[in-house]
Design an enzyme around this catalytic site. Structure first.
Site, short mmCIF file in Angstrom:
data_model
loop_
_atom_site.label_atom_id
_atom_site.label_comp_id
_atom_site.label_asym_id
_atom_site.label_seq_id
_atom_site.Cartn_x
_atom_site.Cartn_y
_atom_site.Cartn_z
N TYR A 101 0.61 -1.21 -0.03
CA TYR A 101 0.19 -0.05 0.00
C TYR A 101 0.80 1.25 -0.10
O TYR A 101 0.55 2.48 -0.70
CB TYR A 101 -1.05 0.26 1.18
CG TYR A 101 -2.27 -0.90 1.04
CD1 TYR A 101 -2.92 -0.67 -0.11
CD2 TYR A 101 -2.53 -2.01 1.84
CE1 TYR A 101 -4.29 -1.57 -0.14
CE2 TYR A 101 -3.55 -2.71 1.65
CZ TYR A 101 -4.28 -2.52 0.70
OH TYR A 101 -5.49 -3.24 0.71
N GLU A 199 -0.62 -29.69 16.77
CA GLU A 199 -1.32 -29.09 15.85
C GLU A 199 -2.35 -28.27 16.21
O GLU A 199 -2.74 -27.23 15.91
CB GLU A 199 -1.60 -30.06 14.81
CG GLU A 199 -2.64 -29.46 13.57
CD GLU A 199 -2.98 -30.46 12.57
OE1 GLU A 199 -2.45 -31.91 12.60
OE2 GLU A 199 -3.64 -30.04 11.54
N ASP A 251 -2.78 -34.23 13.87
CA ASP A 251 -3.67 -35.18 13.60
C ASP A 251 -3.14 -35.98 12.59
O ASP A 251 -1.89 -36.17 12.04
CB ASP A 251 -4.85 -34.35 12.53
CG ASP A 251 -5.62 -33.61 13.26
OD1 ASP A 251 -5.75 -33.50 14.72
OD2 ASP A 251 -6.37 -32.46 12.71
#
Lengths: 366, 366
Positions: A101, A199, A251
């Site tokens: 920006y 996780e 997982d």
């Protein structure tokens, strides 16, 4: 870029302005200015067997002012170098999005970025050519790091003074929040035996509630899915500087194996930073496909995208060990995946009383 | 459910077992056991003009054991009540996901949940019928709260003792991490003039780097997109207990207006908790469509889904003020949206030196 290279501001500034000086010299010598950097495509990524991480190969590309688009790229580089040098002078910092920006305020319209991916990539190019990480240019990542809980006392240099914080005694249940640039952290003292990266937030909270960090002198680091750059950097520093084993608990599905891969081997996108971010000695705790069978965990069936991801991991140099081949083939065979919180089907304390102690003992960590 | 109702463990346990006792009494009286609760569909949500929040209407549904599926639902309720009562006895806690997995360990197979949305919904039902929030059953949300930075000293009751933390002096650059249940926090003392909730991490970091919290005695709360329940609860408590004005600073697009809406008016999904989570007095700072025009901000064009979302906001009772109608119509007219970090196009300090002081002054907050 070596992992112990953390240049101070003056050195970072010098390496930046050296790049601009080189353009100047090329002009002065009557040459067309250019910049050479490694080719940043998948075909030029190689797995460094010795270091155990991804790095760029030998192919290079040259960006030259002999075309309009090349000249514009070099112009943008010079404006960016000027901004970064000024930022270092003023001891300020900014994010990649702010840089994009901010370029709208540059007087020379040709130097303004068309989109953020253009400015992001340019900063990565400057990292590679200068050998200085963007954190050392005071470019903060947009994403903050994760939370840490465990027997470690640190000193963080903040922009309002130093803070000494013990990551169990001086923090709430939420833990210590890693700052965007973890190189502002100094490790003071600790009673930690190993690092346990987790996780999911739910499992992180379970370990903290059950006092696992306290009982086993573990430093619990919440990854929160694909870990932020700050989290991976801190993990690597804990391993290298404090000589702590690093373990990863996720997982049991192909996407989580990639999370482990990014902690341990680095990612293709940031191959120039592998030595700075990756911890090749990190060890995988689970959930392993063998755990799904052994503990009869609640599962979901593998979907097509899971199967494809597993098959591509079988080809991935990061997963070429006997261990991973066996686990991935087993998972394809049983056709199932399980979450780490599925261990709760054996009671809320099973993970801390049985699963982790047994597994960490097997792995030689406890 | 009134916002100052925070029952202790014994009371929460009693209200739970009262529900089970009612089934027992129904059996004893020769009646078919049943449970009555408000109809939880969009058609039964009404906007409470006085309180300024969403609540359930007068329609009710009855769940009765006169059908197999109704009987199974009540059976699951009883098993869940039993688990929660035991959890309260043992001063433990768990997450919604753990409850779902844990049900696999229940001896009676008919009582096990088929999926997590079933167990999530049952816990919400129990909240509504008992008038006790799930946090008071010691059910932790999966998502953690946000980060806080500002002149406030708190005491947090953790499961390893109390911690006194000043949210500027005792924390790193990352701030204080709100715990999953912010009712464990006691406000000790503060030098805060107002609460500033910020949507993005990049803007939060900008405000902290520029010392905005320090200069203006602002408590900067990072929302991190759609705010977690813990963040909304803390914001409400700061408003109600410390009598602080609450302001919300987001991107300038319809999704961000919804973030403001969920802080200030509550959400349809948690209408039974509006009095506990919503801060109807919260004020919107921006980015306003008028700011896009006034400051000539870098923008992106509105997509079809943006336009649809804006049009549905024009019909939404939460956005029926002149202010919102005017802003939303202006945005549809200019066809543009802008991010909060787009303010960087006017320099890195514009937001803290000019934009926020001017706007907060206009709003009567400074």
């Amino acid at each position: 870029m070596s992992s112990d290279t953390t240049p101070d501001d003056a050195e970072a500034r010098e390496r930046l302005t050296d790049m601009a000086a080189e353009f100047y010299d090329q002009f002065a010598d009557g040459d067309v200015p250019s910049m050479t950097l490694p080719t940043r495509s998948k075909s030029n990524i190689v797995f460094d067997e010795d270091a155990g991480v991804w790095v760029y190969g030998d192919r290079t590309s040259t960006r030259s002012a002999n075309s309009v688009s090349g000249a514009r790229k070099l112009l943008k580089s010079v404006y960016t170098i000027d901004f970064l040098a000024q930022q270092l002078d003023e001891d300020r910092s900014s994010t990649l999005r702010e840089l994009y920006y901010l370029s709208e305020s540059w007087g020379e319209e040709e130097a303004q970025f068309n989109n953020q991916s253009e400015s992001d990539k340019l900063v990565e190019d400057l990292e590679i050519v200068s050998g200085v990480k963007r954190e050392d240019f005071h470019m903060r990542p947009e994403e903050s790091g994760a939370k840490v809980m465990g027997p470690l006392r640190i000193r963080e240099q903040t922009n309002r003074g130093d803070r000494e914080i013990h990551c169990q005694e001086d923090v709430g249940q939420g833990g210590y929040q890693i700052p965007n640039n973890p190189d502002t952290i100094e490790f003071l003292d600790h009673d930690t035996d190993f690092v346990l990266c987790v996780e999911t937030g739910g499992m992180r909270d379970r370990l903290v509630e059950n006092g696992f960090d306290d009982e086993y002198n573990a430093l619990v680091v919440h990854l929160g899915g694909q870990p932020a750059r700050a989290t991976r950097r801190l993990t690597k520093r804990l391993h290298d500087e404090l000589d702590l084993p690093v373990t990863v608990f996720t997982d049991g599905d192909p996407w989580s194996y990639r999370i482990f891969g990014s902690v341990s081997y680095g990612s293709i996108k940031s191959a120039h930073l592998s030595e700075y971010l990756a911890t090749p000695d990190a060890q995988f705790i689970g959930i392993r496909p063998a755990d799904i069978v052994e503990y009869d965990l609640p599962t979901d069936p593998l979907g097509d995208s899971d199967v494809n991801a597993l098959e591509s991991e079988l080809e991935d140099p990061r997963f070429q060990s006997d261990f991973w081949t066996e686990q991935i083939e087993l998972q394809l065979d049983i056709g199932k995946k399980a979450e780490q919180q599925a261990l709760a089907s054996r009671g809320l304390d099973f993970v801390t009383d049985t699963y982790l102690p047994e597994r960490l003992d097997e792995m030689g960590v406890l």
